[in-house]
Design a protein around this motif. Sequence first.
Motif, PDB file in Angstrom:
ATOM      1  N   GLU A 177      -0.386 -12.874 -11.299  1.00  0.00           N
ATOM      2  CA  GLU A 177       0.926 -13.146 -11.895  1.00  0.00           C
ATOM      3  C   GLU A 177       1.562 -14.388 -11.285  1.00  0.00           C
ATOM      4  O   GLU A 177       2.185 -15.202 -11.977  1.00  0.00           O
ATOM      5  N   GLY A 178       1.382 -14.572  -9.971  1.00  0.00           N
ATOM      6  CA  GLY A 178       1.936 -15.757  -9.313  1.00  0.00           C
ATOM      7  C   GLY A 178       1.288 -17.029  -9.840  1.00  0.00           C
ATOM      8  O   GLY A 178       1.955 -18.042 -10.047  1.00  0.00           O
ATOM      9  N   LYS A 179      -0.053 -16.964  -9.991  1.00  0.00           N
ATOM     10  CA  LYS A 179      -0.744 -18.138 -10.529  1.00  0.00           C
ATOM     11  C   LYS A 179      -0.249 -18.458 -11.950  1.00  0.00           C
ATOM     12  O   LYS A 179      -0.083 -19.610 -12.323  1.00  0.00           O
ATOM     13  N   ARG A 180      -0.030 -17.375 -12.729  1.00  0.00           N
ATOM     14  CA  ARG A 180       0.438 -17.606 -14.104  1.00  0.00           C
ATOM     15  C   ARG A 180       1.811 -18.261 -14.107  1.00  0.00           C
ATOM     16  O   ARG A 180       2.093 -19.177 -14.894  1.00  0.00           O
ATOM     17  N   ILE A 181       2.686 -17.807 -13.184  1.00  0.00           N
ATOM     18  CA  ILE A 181       4.035 -18.376 -13.124  1.00  0.00           C
ATOM     19  C   ILE A 181       3.988 -19.848 -12.724  1.00  0.00           C
ATOM     20  O   ILE A 181       4.710 -20.692 -13.281  1.00  0.00           O
ATOM     21  N   ILE A 182       3.119 -20.157 -11.721  1.00  0.00           N
ATOM     22  CA  ILE A 182       2.989 -21.561 -11.287  1.00  0.00           C
ATOM     23  C   ILE A 182       2.499 -22.432 -12.447  1.00  0.00           C
ATOM     24  O   ILE A 182       3.019 -23.535 -12.684  1.00  0.00           O
TER      25      ILE A 182
END
Length: 467
Positions: free
Chosen positions: A351-356
């Motif tokens: 999810e963090g990678k997607r947000i970045i």
Amino acid sequence: VINTGRLSVHTEKVLSQVEQVRTIVAEIEAAQLNYAITGQGEFLKSYSRSLSSLRDHIEELDSLTMNNPVQQNRVRSLNVVLSGSGLFADTLKTLVNNPEAARAISIQFQKDSQINQARNLIAEIQREEGLLRVSRQVNVTQQFYQFAFTFFGLMAAALVFLIILAYTLNQNMKVKALADEKLQRASASIHDLYENAPCGYFSVNTDGIFSDINDTLLKWLGYKREEVVDRLYVTQLLTENTLYDEGFSQFKDQPERNDMEFTMIRKDLAAIPVIVNAKVIANEKGNYTSIRCSLFDNTERKKAEEATRLLNKELEAFSYSVSHDLRAPLRSVNGYAQILMEDYLEKLDGEGKRIINTIISNAKRMGQLIDDLLDFSRVGRKGITKSNVNVDALVKMVMNELLELENGRDIRLDLRSLGSAFADANLIKQVWTNLLSNALKYSRKKEFTSIGVEVIGVEACGCVGTV
């Protein structure tokens, strides 16, 4: 009757000319004799006028007796006799320079028996024409009575026709009167439209002088008609920096010109910016006779242009602010997102990678929006430079640039031949960019996208569709 009447009139003309000849011969004799006795030059003038008149009447007699060989022979004999007697000689110069010679000619003229021959011929011509006149008058009387009986016989039959004709004419006159009244009203309406039109009208002649001007333009300029028409040159009401030499003076080569901008000077010396449309008027031989012009007050447009120029300056300042002030925080956001991707990628979950990735993608999108905004602001400030543009190649180039931002999508371009166009390359590119961007935008949720571009209708235009 008509033919006999014409012959009678002809006889009277011959008799009149013969009498004129007889009188003039007597006048010439008197003039020569008086000059020979007194030596006064005023008699020479009378002699000259009489001699010129005599020639004219002899020629007229010769023409009138053309259909009467006997009379014409007498007229020509008369001409020969008078010529032989010295009347037709060029004696005026001799008489002026040599009075003694004039006296000698006068004395010889009096002694010359040819004058008596001339008088006899004149009398014979008059006698012959007199007999013809009597004979023709008798014929006219006889033929008149025959004509009268026939005429009155026809009068009865014609009376009914005349009554009918009079009634018809009366009705036609009423119709014509109504038509004339309508024509007058229409003419008055057209004149009123010309004089009080919402635009100015004027005409100038080949010298550039006003030959006509309507009331509207007179009110704008503050002049009276008599102060302008046939008095002022059109250049007198134009500023010194006018394009007159490049406009009006070229009409012989270009008979119609439109949208010419001038500045006219009012009577109170105030300036009025105007737009002039003009056309050359030529005669049947194609020669230039005048120029007719229609004129529109350009004051409001000039004010609008000045306001637009000020707005463009403000827009330019705004664009500068957008370019420098908005890009700075955007670069920071994008930079920090890249640092997170490079240094902390392994520490982030899915999810963090997607947000970045979403942050980086939207930063790029925001940068594109800023670029589009700057491009749009430049459209109104750039001058239009037209050239031949290969529309097919332009559409392909724009589509390739847009596809670089559409990673992972299945997109097909169906481009049919559009040919070439005479346009501003940058502006037409912006048009195609907007069209194709909209096609990609509104088809983003489709798994497969087909964009078709083709020519429809009579004129070439782009038709963009999505499937």
